[in-house]
Write a protein that holds these residues in place. Structure first.
Motif, PDB file in Angstrom:
ATOM      1  N   ASN A  53      -9.012   7.951  -3.955  1.00 63.58           N
ATOM      2  CA  ASN A  53      -9.653   6.759  -3.408  1.00 63.58           C
ATOM      3  C   ASN A  53      -8.646   5.766  -2.820  1.00 63.58           C
ATOM      4  O   ASN A  53      -8.578   4.611  -3.216  1.00 63.58           O
ATOM      5  N   ARG A  54      -7.881   6.227  -1.876  1.00 68.20           N
ATOM      6  CA  ARG A  54      -6.885   5.372  -1.227  1.00 68.20           C
ATOM      7  C   ARG A  54      -7.515   4.187  -0.491  1.00 68.20           C
ATOM      8  O   ARG A  54      -6.869   3.179  -0.280  1.00 68.20           O
ATOM      9  N   SER A  55      -8.786   4.319  -0.105  1.00 66.17           N
ATOM     10  CA  SER A  55      -9.428   3.201   0.582  1.00 66.17           C
ATOM     11  C   SER A  55      -9.556   1.994  -0.354  1.00 66.17           C
ATOM     12  O   SER A  55      -9.460   0.850   0.094  1.00 66.17           O
ATOM     13  N   LEU A 101      -7.350   1.243  -2.700  1.00 67.63           N
ATOM     14  CA  LEU A 101      -5.997   0.694  -2.723  1.00 67.63           C
ATOM     15  C   LEU A 101      -5.759  -0.149  -1.479  1.00 67.63           C
ATOM     16  O   LEU A 101      -5.230  -1.254  -1.560  1.00 67.63           O
ATOM     17  N   TRP A 102      -6.168   0.347  -0.323  1.00 64.52           N
ATOM     18  CA  TRP A 102      -5.975  -0.385   0.928  1.00 64.52           C
ATOM     19  C   TRP A 102      -6.774  -1.692   0.919  1.00 64.52           C
ATOM     20  O   TRP A 102      -6.262  -2.747   1.282  1.00 64.52           O
ATOM     21  N   TYR A 118       2.132   6.740  -6.748  1.00 63.76           N
ATOM     22  CA  TYR A 118       0.966   7.418  -7.314  1.00 63.76           C
ATOM     23  C   TYR A 118       0.351   8.356  -6.279  1.00 63.76           C
ATOM     24  O   TYR A 118      -0.785   8.161  -5.843  1.00 63.76           O
ATOM     25  N   PRO A 119       1.066   9.391  -5.901  1.00 63.37           N
ATOM     26  CA  PRO A 119       0.584  10.277  -4.840  1.00 63.37           C
ATOM     27  C   PRO A 119      -0.677  11.069  -5.209  1.00 63.37           C
ATOM     28  O   PRO A 119      -1.402  11.506  -4.320  1.00 63.37           O
ATOM     29  N   ALA A 126       1.161   3.999  -2.984  1.00 63.38           N
ATOM     30  CA  ALA A 126       0.783   5.382  -2.682  1.00 63.38           C
ATOM     31  C   ALA A 126       1.944   6.335  -2.969  1.00 63.38           C
ATOM     32  O   ALA A 126       1.727   7.457  -3.439  1.00 63.38           O
ATOM     33  N   HIS A 175      -3.222   9.829  -7.016  1.00 60.44           N
ATOM     34  CA  HIS A 175      -4.401   8.975  -7.234  1.00 60.44           C
ATOM     35  C   HIS A 175      -5.388   9.140  -6.096  1.00 60.44           C
ATOM     36  O   HIS A 175      -5.011   9.260  -4.923  1.00 60.44           O
ATOM     37  N   TYR A 216       0.836  -1.206   0.000  1.00 57.14           N
ATOM     38  CA  TYR A 216       0.000   0.000   0.000  1.00 57.14           C
ATOM     39  C   TYR A 216       0.869   1.255   0.000  1.00 57.14           C
ATOM     40  O   TYR A 216       0.665   2.168  -0.801  1.00 57.14           O
ATOM     41  N   GLU A 217       1.835   1.309   0.887  1.00 63.40           N
ATOM     42  CA  GLU A 217       2.691   2.497   0.992  1.00 63.40           C
ATOM     43  C   GLU A 217       3.517   2.707  -0.277  1.00 63.40           C
ATOM     44  O   GLU A 217       3.686   3.844  -0.727  1.00 63.40           O
TER      45      GLU A 217
END
Length: 79
Positions: free
Chosen positions: A63-65, A67-68, A58-59, A55, A61, A51-52
């Protein structure tokens, strides 16, 4: 499959409004994102690390949730 349709525009439901709907750009970007994910899956031993790393690559992008959630699903059952 999407590329074979020959569309000029693609509209993502979760898109960054600062990006256009150019199909070629979006298909290229999606391929790059998936290639990066595949590469990181080989070297990142944990969902958190994956995840990190994604992220960081792709800083911008959204909808990080998602990705998580994807990271957790990809690493489910790994110790």
């Amino acid at each position: 499959m999407v590329e074979a349709l020959g569309a000029r525009n693609l509209v993502a439901g979760h898109k960054n409004r600062n990006h256009d709907d150019d199909a070629e750009r979006q298909i290229f970007g999606t391929r790059r994102y998936l290639d990066d994910a595949e590469e990181l899956l080989k070297v990142e031993p944990t969902a958190q690390g994956f995840y990190e790393a994604m992220a960081q690559r792709y800083p911008d992008h959204l909808n990080r949730s998602s990705l998580w959630g994807s990271a957790q699903a990809l690493y489910a059952g790994h110790s």
